[in-house]
Design an enzyme around this catalytic site. Sequence first.
Site, short mmCIF file in Angstrom:
data_model
loop_
_atom_site.label_atom_id
_atom_site.label_comp_id
_atom_site.label_asym_id
_atom_site.label_seq_id
_atom_site.Cartn_x
_atom_site.Cartn_y
_atom_site.Cartn_z
CE LYS A 106 -0.39 43.31 -0.90
NZ LYS A 106 0.36 42.93 -2.03
N GLY A 107 -1.06 40.56 5.67
CA GLY A 107 -0.96 39.21 6.32
C GLY A 107 -1.93 38.97 7.32
CD GLU A 161 -0.23 45.42 14.25
OE1 GLU A 161 0.60 45.08 13.51
OE2 GLU A 161 -0.09 45.36 15.45
CG ASP A 162 0.02 40.22 10.28
OD1 ASP A 162 -0.05 41.36 9.86
OD2 ASP A 162 0.15 39.02 9.59
CG ASP A 165 6.43 47.71 13.38
OD1 ASP A 165 5.89 47.71 14.44
OD2 ASP A 165 6.40 48.20 12.12
#
Length: 186
Positions: A106-107, A161-162, A165
């Site tokens: 979502k971010g 993407e953010d 990880d």
Amino acid sequence: SIQAQVINLLNELRESLGLTILFIAHDLSVVKYFSDRIGVMYFGKMVELADADELFKNPMHPYTRSLLSAIPLPDPKTEKARYKEVGAQISKDYYGKCPVVVGILKGVVPFYAAMVEQITIPLEEGFMCVSSYEGTESTGKIILRKDVDVSLRDRHVLILEDILDSGRTLKAIVEMMKHQKPASIK
């Protein structure tokens, strides 16, 4: 913030007791503040190891450069210039290929919108949503919540993407996409 207080306390303990601390984090700006040397892992493997200042000045691995580019900049002009530079490189690398740009929800939405705006070639857009959490607890496995609604078969796929990880989430996303037989995934 509580994070800053904890990091300051760890720094004080490290200096006063002469401790060596293995500090694992996703935010390289915090890592730089806290660490003398930084190792970057990608897909579970160490891809770069350097003194903190050297790593920020001269990142060698593409994933390290990606992590560094994700650090928010206080100057919107500098941040826009960074998006423009990356957008120009994508436009050059994928000229004539009409890539599928997939945002991982979502971010990612603000970053995705700013990045796609700078890509000057035709492209198709799609979104995926994955999670490793049920409520506030990690399940330890990556769950597909929403699959991309664009065919990836024989297409060049760019993932935006953010999720900074250990690489486990990104690796799972790539494996999910491979079933559609894309020409490439980056």
